[in-house]
Design a protein around this motif. Structure first.
Motif, mmCIF file in Angstrom:
data_model
loop_
_atom_site.group_PDB
_atom_site.id
_atom_site.type_symbol
_atom_site.label_atom_id
_atom_site.label_comp_id
_atom_site.label_asym_id
_atom_site.label_seq_id
_atom_site.Cartn_x
_atom_site.Cartn_y
_atom_site.Cartn_z
ATOM 1 N N SER A 264 0.822 -1.214 0.000
ATOM 2 C CA SER A 264 0.000 0.000 0.000
ATOM 3 C C SER A 264 0.854 1.261 0.000
ATOM 4 C CB SER A 264 -0.943 -0.003 1.207
ATOM 5 O OG SER A 264 -0.213 -0.156 2.413
ATOM 6 N N SER A 265 2.119 1.152 0.421
ATOM 7 C CA SER A 265 3.026 2.298 0.412
ATOM 8 C C SER A 265 3.542 2.613 -0.983
ATOM 9 C CB SER A 265 4.224 2.016 1.320
ATOM 10 O OG SER A 265 4.983 0.921 0.819
ATOM 11 N N GLY A 266 3.321 1.697 -1.934
ATOM 12 C CA GLY A 266 3.847 1.857 -3.276
ATOM 13 C C GLY A 266 5.146 1.102 -3.504
ATOM 14 N N ARG A 267 5.755 0.592 -2.447
ATOM 15 C CA ARG A 267 7.010 -0.152 -2.595
ATOM 16 C C ARG A 267 6.733 -1.467 -3.317
ATOM 17 N NH1 ARG A 267 12.077 -0.055 0.174
ATOM 18 N NH2 ARG A 267 13.523 -0.910 -1.350
ATOM 19 N N ILE A 268 7.570 -1.799 -4.296
ATOM 20 C CA ILE A 268 7.351 -2.991 -5.111
ATOM 21 C C ILE A 268 8.195 -4.139 -4.583
ATOM 22 C CG2 ILE A 268 7.515 -3.984 -7.414
ATOM 23 C CD1 ILE A 268 7.162 -1.199 -8.550
ATOM 24 N N ASN A 269 7.527 -5.145 -4.048
ATOM 25 C CA ASN A 269 8.169 -6.384 -3.654
ATOM 26 C C ASN A 269 7.992 -7.386 -4.795
ATOM 27 O OD1 ASN A 269 8.626 -5.627 -0.621
ATOM 28 N ND2 ASN A 269 6.514 -5.109 -1.083
ATOM 29 N N VAL A 270 8.536 -8.582 -4.646
ATOM 30 C CA VAL A 270 8.576 -9.493 -5.792
ATOM 31 C C VAL A 270 8.148 -10.902 -5.372
ATOM 32 C CG1 VAL A 270 9.963 -10.336 -7.713
ATOM 33 C CG2 VAL A 270 10.544 -8.160 -6.647
ATOM 34 N N LEU A 271 7.288 -11.498 -6.206
ATOM 35 C CA LEU A 271 6.900 -12.901 -6.071
ATOM 36 C C LEU A 271 7.320 -13.621 -7.345
ATOM 37 C CD1 LEU A 271 5.226 -15.287 -4.778
ATOM 38 C CD2 LEU A 271 3.269 -14.390 -6.060
ATOM 39 N N THR A 272 8.029 -14.747 -7.203
ATOM 40 C CA THR A 272 8.411 -15.524 -8.382
ATOM 41 C C THR A 272 7.864 -16.943 -8.248
ATOM 42 O OG1 THR A 272 10.508 -16.556 -7.670
ATOM 43 C CG2 THR A 272 10.581 -14.231 -8.373
ATOM 44 N N LEU A 273 7.525 -17.526 -9.391
ATOM 45 C CA LEU A 273 7.062 -18.902 -9.452
ATOM 46 C C LEU A 273 7.783 -19.601 -10.593
ATOM 47 C CD1 LEU A 273 4.215 -16.927 -9.275
ATOM 48 C CD2 LEU A 273 3.400 -19.116 -8.423
ATOM 49 N N ALA A 274 8.172 -20.846 -10.370
ATOM 50 C CA ALA A 274 8.811 -21.643 -11.414
ATOM 51 C C ALA A 274 8.066 -22.956 -11.554
ATOM 52 C CB ALA A 274 10.283 -21.889 -11.080
ATOM 53 N N SER A 275 7.992 -23.447 -12.786
ATOM 54 C CA SER A 275 7.323 -24.711 -13.058
ATOM 55 C C SER A 275 8.288 -25.661 -13.745
ATOM 56 C CB SER A 275 6.104 -24.481 -13.961
ATOM 57 O OG SER A 275 5.517 -25.733 -14.327
ATOM 58 N N ASP A 276 8.165 -26.951 -13.424
ATOM 59 C CA ASP A 276 8.944 -27.965 -14.127
ATOM 60 C C ASP A 276 8.041 -28.882 -14.948
ATOM 61 O OD1 ASP A 276 7.725 -29.292 -12.047
ATOM 62 O OD2 ASP A 276 9.560 -30.181 -11.237
ATOM 63 N N HIS A 277 6.775 -28.479 -15.109
ATOM 64 C CA HIS A 277 5.854 -29.242 -15.954
ATOM 65 C C HIS A 277 6.304 -29.112 -17.407
ATOM 66 C CE1 HIS A 277 2.161 -30.265 -18.117
ATOM 67 N NE2 HIS A 277 1.766 -30.882 -17.011
ATOM 68 N N PRO A 278 6.206 -30.179 -18.209
ATOM 69 C CA PRO A 278 6.655 -30.093 -19.607
ATOM 70 C C PRO A 278 6.033 -28.928 -20.379
ATOM 71 C CG PRO A 278 6.193 -32.361 -19.015
ATOM 72 C CD PRO A 278 5.749 -31.533 -17.850
ATOM 73 N N ASP A 279 4.787 -28.582 -20.057
ATOM 74 C CA ASP A 279 4.110 -27.489 -20.758
ATOM 75 C C ASP A 279 4.134 -26.183 -19.967
ATOM 76 O OD1 ASP A 279 3.442 -29.233 -22.842
ATOM 77 O OD2 ASP A 279 1.660 -29.923 -21.767
ATOM 78 N N GLY A 280 4.810 -26.163 -18.833
ATOM 79 C CA GLY A 280 4.852 -24.957 -18.028
ATOM 80 C C GLY A 280 3.523 -24.671 -17.349
ATOM 81 N N PHE A 281 3.287 -23.417 -17.045
ATOM 82 C CA PHE A 281 2.040 -23.010 -16.399
ATOM 83 C C PHE A 281 0.924 -22.906 -17.435
ATOM 84 C CE2 PHE A 281 5.178 -20.920 -13.511
ATOM 85 C CZ PHE A 281 4.859 -21.625 -12.356
ATOM 86 N N THR A 282 -0.268 -23.283 -17.024
ATOM 87 C CA THR A 282 -1.430 -23.051 -17.868
ATOM 88 C C THR A 282 -1.974 -21.656 -17.592
ATOM 89 O OG1 THR A 282 -3.037 -23.849 -16.244
ATOM 90 C CG2 THR A 282 -2.011 -25.499 -17.695
ATOM 91 N N THR A 283 -2.838 -21.187 -18.486
ATOM 92 C CA THR A 283 -3.472 -19.883 -18.269
ATOM 93 C C THR A 283 -4.276 -19.898 -16.975
ATOM 94 O OG1 THR A 283 -3.588 -19.481 -20.639
ATOM 95 C CG2 THR A 283 -5.044 -18.187 -19.250
ATOM 96 N N ALA A 284 -4.952 -21.015 -16.703
ATOM 97 C CA ALA A 284 -5.728 -21.116 -15.470
ATOM 98 C C ALA A 284 -4.819 -21.083 -14.244
ATOM 99 C CB ALA A 284 -6.568 -22.395 -15.473
ATOM 100 N N ASN A 285 -3.640 -21.736 -14.338
ATOM 101 C CA ASN A 285 -2.678 -21.694 -13.227
ATOM 102 C C ASN A 285 -2.313 -20.262 -12.886
ATOM 103 O OD1 ASN A 285 -0.598 -24.597 -14.143
ATOM 104 N ND2 ASN A 285 -2.582 -24.488 -13.161
ATOM 105 N N LEU A 286 -1.831 -19.540 -13.884
ATOM 106 C CA LEU A 286 -1.391 -18.171 -13.640
ATOM 107 C C LEU A 286 -2.560 -17.241 -13.364
ATOM 108 C CD1 LEU A 286 1.493 -17.746 -16.238
ATOM 109 C CD2 LEU A 286 1.637 -18.238 -13.808
ATOM 110 N N GLY A 287 -3.705 -17.539 -13.976
ATOM 111 C CA GLY A 287 -4.878 -16.714 -13.708
ATOM 112 C C GLY A 287 -5.255 -16.736 -12.247
ATOM 113 N N LEU A 288 -5.154 -17.920 -11.633
ATOM 114 C CA LEU A 288 -5.474 -18.034 -10.209
ATOM 115 C C LEU A 288 -4.520 -17.192 -9.371
ATOM 116 C CD1 LEU A 288 -6.898 -19.301 -7.796
ATOM 117 C CD2 LEU A 288 -5.348 -21.252 -7.997
ATOM 118 N N VAL A 289 -3.211 -17.342 -9.598
ATOM 119 C CA VAL A 289 -2.228 -16.579 -8.817
ATOM 120 C C VAL A 289 -2.359 -15.094 -9.102
ATOM 121 C CG1 VAL A 289 0.225 -16.252 -8.352
ATOM 122 C CG2 VAL A 289 -0.650 -18.545 -8.796
ATOM 123 N N PHE A 290 -2.546 -14.752 -10.373
ATOM 124 C CA PHE A 290 -2.651 -13.347 -10.772
ATOM 125 C C PHE A 290 -3.828 -12.662 -10.080
ATOM 126 C CE2 PHE A 290 -3.981 -10.096 -13.946
ATOM 127 C CZ PHE A 290 -2.838 -9.318 -13.909
#
Length: 519
Positions: A264-290
C-alpha cells in the motif's frame, strides 16, 4: 511426473478473434485508427480490448522507453504517448513486441488506454460480452479462511507453495522478496521448493544489492518498476537475458514468472514462481495466482509492517524501549519507576575535530563513536536510550541487583574509553576522547512530552547527576567519574574525589574517578 488437475474453479482465459468489417477509433473528431484487420481480445473479468495493426494507426505515437507493464499471459507491454492535435495523452497506447503464446495473436498490434478513444465504430458485428464468472475452490478458501493464521512470512510462503501444489498448480519453486526498513538489512528473501518441502530464508544487506548477481537478476528488474517477467524457457529465451535463467533451465524449470507484489506504500516487492511441468504453467494456473496476488500481497504486508515497526523502534529507541512502545506503552505518562545505573558519555573536542578533519571525516568518526559506545553498552546488558548531539545516554536496569547494574555500567565505560583512544587498525584514523559520568538510583522510565510528540526516556536525579559528573570530570581532567555508590558496587580501582558540588544538583555528591588501566 504426476500431474494434478487444478481443483480451484478458475475460468480465467484469453480469446482473440478477428473483427469483421471496418473498425474506427475516434477521439472527438480525430481518427486515431481505422482498419479492416482489427482484432478483439476477450480476457476474463476485463472489458474487451480492440487491437489495431500498427500500420493502420493514424495518430502520432511517441514511444515511452521508461514505462512498461507486465501480464503473465501476454508478456511485457511497451507504451507510447498519443498526440492528438495540441493534446499529448501520456502513455495512451500500448503494444506487445514479443508476446507470449496466449497473446501472440496481438503481437505488434496497438491498443488505446481507456478514455483515449471517445468512441469506436464497428461496421461489422458488435463485441461480445463474456460472462464475468467467479473464483471458488481450495486455494481461495485457504487464502480467505486460514492463510491469516500463519505466524511468519516464511510459514506463509511454504504454506502457499504446498497449497498451490495440492490444488494442481504446476509450481516447483516459489520465492518472495520483501523489502525492509532497517539500517543494515535491505529485506528478506524467502525460497520454497516443492522437492523436499525445503524452505530457505536470508536477509540480504544493502551491499549485496550492489553485487552483479542481484543487479542482473529478475528481482532487480521487477523491483525497479520495469514490470514483471514471464519466460517460457523453451519459447522466448532471448527476451530476458538473465544469467539465472540458464541455471533454472539446468534444474529442469520450463516456465518462470516474476511478478510485482506492490504494498500500500507503493514499494514494489517481488513474487516468483517456477514450473517444471513439460508445458509450463497453464493460463488457469497463472490466472489463479494473478487474481489472488492482491490478497497475497496484503498478507505479506502485514508481516512486513510488524517487522518494519520493530526495526524502526529498535533502531531509534533501542530493543528494550522499542519493545515497550510496540507493546502499548504509547501514552504520555506511561512508564515505570525503576532502579538503574545511568551512563552519560560525551565526546570531547568535537568542534576542534570537525575543523581539523573536515565535515565528512568528522561525521565518520562521530558514527564510530556512537557505534563503539552502543555495541559495548549492549554487550554489558545496557541500552542506549538516545544520542544527544555528540553524547550518549545509556541505562542499565538493576532488576534484582543494583550492584551488578553499576558494575556493568563501569565496565562499559572503561571498555569504551580504551576502544576509542586506541582504535583497531582500519577502525578509525584518530583516537577519540570522551568524558563519562555514571550514577544510580530510582528513575522514571517512560513517555514524556507533548500530546502529539513523545519521547521515551529516563527522568530523575540519577540521570542529571550522571551528566553533571561527566562535566565535572572534564574540568578535572578525569575521563570517568562515578558516584560513590556506583564506585563501591563496581569494585573497579578508583580515586575518591570527596563530596562535590554539581551544577543544577541541589546537594553535594560523593564522587570517584575510575581508573582506566592500560594493558
Amino acid at each position: 511426473m504426476t500431474v494434478r488437475v487444478q481443483q480451484t474453479s478458475n475460468d480465467y482465459g484469453i480469446r482473440v478473434e478477428p473483427l469483421a468489417g471496418e473498425v474506427t477509433a475516434w477521439r472527438d473528431d480525430f481518427v486515431l485508427a481505422r482498419s479492416s484487420r482489427a482484432r478483439v481480445m476477450y480476457e476474463t473479468r476485463l472489458p474487451p480490448v480492440v487491437y489495431f495493426p500498427e500500420e493502420d494507426v493514424l495518430a502520432d505515437l511517441v514511444p515511452d522507453p521508461d514505462f512498461r507493464t507486465f501480464c503473465p499471459f501476454k508478456g511485457t507491454a511497451s507504451y507510447a504517448h498519443v498526440h492528438v492535435g495540441e493534446d499529448l495523452l501520456r502513455d495512451g497506447a500500448w503494444r506487445y513486441l514479443n508476446a507470449l503464446p496466449e497473446g501472440r495473436a496481438v503481437n505488434g498490434h496497438v491498443a488505446f488506454m481507456p478514455g483515449v478513444a471517445t468512441g469506436i465504430e464497428f461496421k461489422g458485428a458488435a463485441l461480445d460480452v463474456p460472462p464475468a464468472g467467479n473464483i471458488t475452490g481450495p486455494t481461495v478458501d485457504w487464502l480467505l479462511r486460514e492463510a491469516w493464521t500463519t505466524t511468519s512470512p516464511e510459514e506463509l510462503t511454504a504454506a502457499l507453495g504446498r497449497r498451490l501444489v495440492e490444488d494442481g498448480i504446476a509450481v516447483c519453486r516459489i520465492s518472495v522478496l520483501i523489502w525492509s526498513l532497517h539500517p543494515m538489512i535491505a529485506g528478506r528473501h524467502i525460497v520454497w521448493t516443492r522437492d523436499g518441502d525445503e524452505l530457505k530464508s536470508s536477509s540480504p544487506s544493502y551491499e549485496a544489492l550492489e553485487s552483479p548477481t542481484f543487479r542482473e537478476s529478475p528481482l532487480q528488474h521487477v523491483a525497479d518498476g520495469l514490470g514483471g517477467i514471464r519466460q517460457k524457457l523453451d519459447s522466448n529465451p532471448d527476451e530476458f537475458n538473465f544469467p539465472v535463467m540458464e541455471k533454472l533451465r539446468r534444474q529442469g524449470v520450463t516456465d518462470y514468472v516474476a511478478m510485482p507484489l506492490p504494498f500500500s506504500s507503493g514499494r514494489i516487492n517481488v513474487l516468483t514462481l517456477a514450473s517444471d511441468h513439460p508445458d509450463g504453467f497453464t493460463t488457469a494456473n497463472l490466472g489463479l495466482v494473478f487474481e489472488c496476488s492482491a490478497l497475497i500481497s496484503r498478507l505479506f504486508e502485514i508481516f512486513a509492517l510488524t517487522s518494519n515497526a520493530t526495526s524502526l523502534l529498535e533502531t531509534y529507541l533501542g530493543k528494550r524501549t522499542g519493545a515497550r512502545v510496540l507493546g502499548g506503552d504509547i501514552r504520555r505518562g506511561d512508564g515505570d519507576e525503576i532502579d538503574a545505573a545511568i551512563l552519560f558519555c560525551d565526546l570531547r573536542h568535537s568542534t576542534r575535530l570537525e575543523t581539523e578533519l573536515g565535515r565528512e571525516t568528522y561525521l565518520a568518526e562521530l558514527n564510530r563513536f556512537f557505534e563503539v559506545t552502543t555495541d559495548i553498552v549492549n554487550a554489558h546488558g545496557g541500552e542506549v536510550l538516545k544520542f544527544i548531539g555528540d553524547a550518549v545516554l545509556a541505562i542499565f536496569p538493576a532488576g534484582e541487583s543494583r550492584e551488578n547494574a553499576c558494575r556493568q555500567a563501569v565496565a562499559s565505560a572503561v571498555e569504551i574509553v580504551r576502544r576509542l583512544e586506541t582504535p583497531d587498525e582500519g577502525e578509525g584514523r584518530v583516537p577519540l576522547y570522551c568524558a563519562i559520568g555514571i550514577a544510580c538510583g530510582e528513575v522514571t522510565y517512560g513517555n514524556v512530552g507533548s500530546r502529539e510528540r513523545l519521547d521515551f526516556t529516563v527522568i530523575g536525579s540519577a540521570a542529571n547527576i550522571a551528566a553533571r559528573l561527566g562535566d565535572y570530570g572534564k574540568v578535572r581532567g578525569d575521563t570517568i567519574v562515578a558516584s560513590g555508590e556506583v564506585a563501591r558496587c563496581a569494585e573497579f580501582p578508583s580515586t575518591p574525589l570527596g563530596s562535590v558540588e554539581l551544577h543544577n544538583v541541589g546537594h553535594s555528591v560523593e564522587a570517584h574517578a575510575i581508573e582506566v588501566l592500560t594493558d
